[in-house]
Motif scaffolding. Structure first.
Motif, mmCIF file in Angstrom:
data_model
loop_
_atom_site.group_PDB
_atom_site.id
_atom_site.type_symbol
_atom_site.label_atom_id
_atom_site.label_comp_id
_atom_site.label_asym_id
_atom_site.label_seq_id
_atom_site.Cartn_x
_atom_site.Cartn_y
_atom_site.Cartn_z
ATOM 1 N N ALA A 183 -2.866 -3.347 2.606
ATOM 2 C CA ALA A 183 -3.390 -2.009 2.882
ATOM 3 C C ALA A 183 -4.328 -1.556 1.769
ATOM 4 N N ALA A 184 -3.984 -1.870 0.523
ATOM 5 C CA ALA A 184 -4.834 -1.511 -0.610
ATOM 6 C C ALA A 184 -6.171 -2.240 -0.526
ATOM 7 N N ALA A 185 -6.134 -3.542 -0.192
ATOM 8 C CA ALA A 185 -7.365 -4.320 -0.075
ATOM 9 C C ALA A 185 -8.253 -3.759 1.033
ATOM 10 N N GLU A 186 -7.658 -3.374 2.143
ATOM 11 C CA GLU A 186 -8.404 -2.816 3.263
ATOM 12 C C GLU A 186 -9.083 -1.507 2.868
ATOM 13 N N ALA A 187 -8.413 -0.748 1.994
ATOM 14 C CA ALA A 187 -8.937 0.557 1.574
ATOM 15 C C ALA A 187 -9.853 0.475 0.354
ATOM 16 N N GLY A 188 -9.953 -0.712 -0.251
ATOM 17 C CA GLY A 188 -10.768 -0.842 -1.446
ATOM 18 C C GLY A 188 -10.140 -0.216 -2.672
ATOM 19 N N ILE A 189 -8.817 -0.227 -2.715
ATOM 20 C CA ILE A 189 -8.067 0.357 -3.828
ATOM 21 C C ILE A 189 -7.282 -0.748 -4.523
ATOM 22 N N SER A 190 -7.131 -0.629 -5.817
ATOM 23 C CA SER A 190 -6.440 -1.680 -6.557
ATOM 24 C C SER A 190 -4.968 -1.755 -6.163
ATOM 25 N N LYS A 191 -4.432 -2.946 -6.255
ATOM 26 C CA LYS A 191 -3.020 -3.167 -5.929
ATOM 27 C C LYS A 191 -2.119 -2.320 -6.830
ATOM 28 N N ALA A 192 -2.454 -2.244 -8.109
ATOM 29 C CA ALA A 192 -1.633 -1.474 -9.056
ATOM 30 C C ALA A 192 -1.593 -0.009 -8.675
ATOM 31 N N THR A 193 -2.746 0.549 -8.289
ATOM 32 C CA THR A 193 -2.793 1.955 -7.875
ATOM 33 C C THR A 193 -1.966 2.165 -6.616
ATOM 34 N N ALA A 194 -2.115 1.282 -5.646
ATOM 35 C CA ALA A 194 -1.389 1.419 -4.376
ATOM 36 C C ALA A 194 0.121 1.396 -4.593
ATOM 37 N N TYR A 195 0.588 0.556 -5.505
ATOM 38 C CA TYR A 195 2.030 0.466 -5.747
ATOM 39 C C TYR A 195 2.581 1.702 -6.447
ATOM 40 N N ARG A 196 1.720 2.521 -7.030
ATOM 41 C CA ARG A 196 2.202 3.780 -7.600
ATOM 42 C C ARG A 196 2.539 4.773 -6.490
ATOM 43 N N TYR A 197 1.950 4.576 -5.322
ATOM 44 C CA TYR A 197 2.198 5.457 -4.174
ATOM 45 C C TYR A 197 3.208 4.858 -3.209
ATOM 46 N N PHE A 198 3.152 3.563 -3.019
ATOM 47 C CA PHE A 198 4.043 2.887 -2.076
ATOM 48 C C PHE A 198 4.512 1.562 -2.681
ATOM 49 N N SER A 199 5.809 1.376 -2.724
ATOM 50 C CA SER A 199 6.329 0.086 -3.159
ATOM 51 C C SER A 199 7.082 -0.612 -2.034
ATOM 52 N N ASP A 200 7.385 0.120 -0.981
ATOM 53 C CA ASP A 200 8.131 -0.417 0.156
ATOM 54 C C ASP A 200 7.238 -0.350 1.398
ATOM 55 N N PRO A 201 6.929 -1.499 2.010
ATOM 56 C CA PRO A 201 6.068 -1.472 3.207
ATOM 57 C C PRO A 201 6.662 -0.676 4.360
ATOM 58 N N ALA A 202 7.985 -0.573 4.418
ATOM 59 C CA ALA A 202 8.608 0.213 5.490
ATOM 60 C C ALA A 202 8.241 1.685 5.361
ATOM 61 N N VAL A 203 8.189 2.187 4.126
ATOM 62 C CA VAL A 203 7.785 3.571 3.878
ATOM 63 C C VAL A 203 6.308 3.755 4.229
ATOM 64 N N LEU A 204 5.506 2.775 3.867
ATOM 65 C CA LEU A 204 4.076 2.823 4.168
ATOM 66 C C LEU A 204 3.840 2.879 5.672
ATOM 67 N N VAL A 205 4.515 2.041 6.417
ATOM 68 C CA VAL A 205 4.354 2.019 7.874
ATOM 69 C C VAL A 205 4.820 3.337 8.488
ATOM 70 N N ALA A 206 5.960 3.847 8.017
ATOM 71 C CA ALA A 206 6.500 5.095 8.556
ATOM 72 C C ALA A 206 5.532 6.253 8.328
ATOM 73 N N GLU A 207 4.974 6.353 7.122
ATOM 74 C CA GLU A 207 4.064 7.462 6.838
ATOM 75 C C GLU A 207 2.710 7.267 7.511
ATOM 76 N N ALA A 208 2.279 6.029 7.682
ATOM 77 C CA ALA A 208 1.007 5.768 8.362
ATOM 78 C C ALA A 208 1.056 6.319 9.781
ATOM 79 N N GLY A 209 2.181 6.167 10.434
ATOM 80 C CA GLY A 209 2.335 6.708 11.776
ATOM 81 C C GLY A 209 2.341 8.219 11.780
#
Length: 203
Positions: A37-63
């Motif tokens: 998701a970070a790569a798709e958005a053009g955001i660094s992996k380190a930055t993305a993990y500060r917001y989401f560390s669990d893909p289940a949370v990411l999927v839930a909030e994306a919806g």
């Protein structure tokens, strides 16, 4: 000290970009993880993990993110800071009611993630209601000390959304209409308490 409106908006933009990346992956039927998701958005992996560390949370909030209306639509027809703040409070409560199961699942995933990481204060939520409330009440901000304004936003944030729904329905055993009326009463009481007589002209 609570974050400034500018800092909240900056964090929201970063979070929304990551969520947008996740939604693209979902729409393409590809596996969703934080790195992709970070790569798709053009955001660094380190930055993305500060917001989401669990893909289940990411999927839930994306919806859930797809359902949030723009601020301008939420406050359409409201006149003055007080009415705009009331509109925002009721909107987030109504949103939680309309998508109760999804919000409960989202909160559960966040709590699971928090426990797995041993607690901590990492950013876990988008704080959309905070940003909208700050915007709704921006005319009031110059009329009171910054700390008082931040406390008002915090109090309003507690009194709406999925958390208020759960407290009112699960604990207080309130029905949907009674719960909504209670949210309106709480928001009105908070605004009256913090805005006070000296700020009535701004309403």
């Amino acid at each position: 000290m609570p974050p400034t409106r500018e800092r909240v908006l900056q964090k929201n933009r970063t979070r929304e970009a990551i969520l947008a990346g996740a939604r693209v992956l979902i729409e393409r039927g590809e596996p969703v993880n934080v790195t992709a998701a970070a790569a798709e958005a053009g955001i660094s992996k380190a930055t993305a993990y500060r917001y989401f560390s669990d893909p289940a949370v990411l999927v839930a909030e994306a919806g859930l993110a797809v359902e949030v209306r723009p601020y301008e639509e939420v406050v359409a027809g409201a006149e003055g800071p007080r009415e705009r703040a009331m509109a925002v409070s009721l909107y987030f409560f109504d949103l939680a009611v309309a998508h109760e199961a999804a919000f409960r699942q989202f909160l559960a995933r966040n709590l699971d993630c928090w426990l797995a990481e041993g607690g901590g204060d990492r950013v876990r939520r988008g704080a959309r209601r905070v940003a909208m409330l700050q915007r709704a009440l921006e005319d009031v901000r110059p009329l009171m000390p910054a700390q008082r304004f931040d406390r008002m936003i915090g109090a309003l944030s507690v009194a709406t959304g999925a958390e208020a729904l759960i407290a009112l329905s699960d604990i207080a055993r309130a029905g949907p209409q009674e719960a909504r009326e209670t949210v309106a009463e709480l928001a009105g009481a908070v605004l009256d308490r913090f805005m006070g007589v000296e700020n009535r002209a701004a309403r």
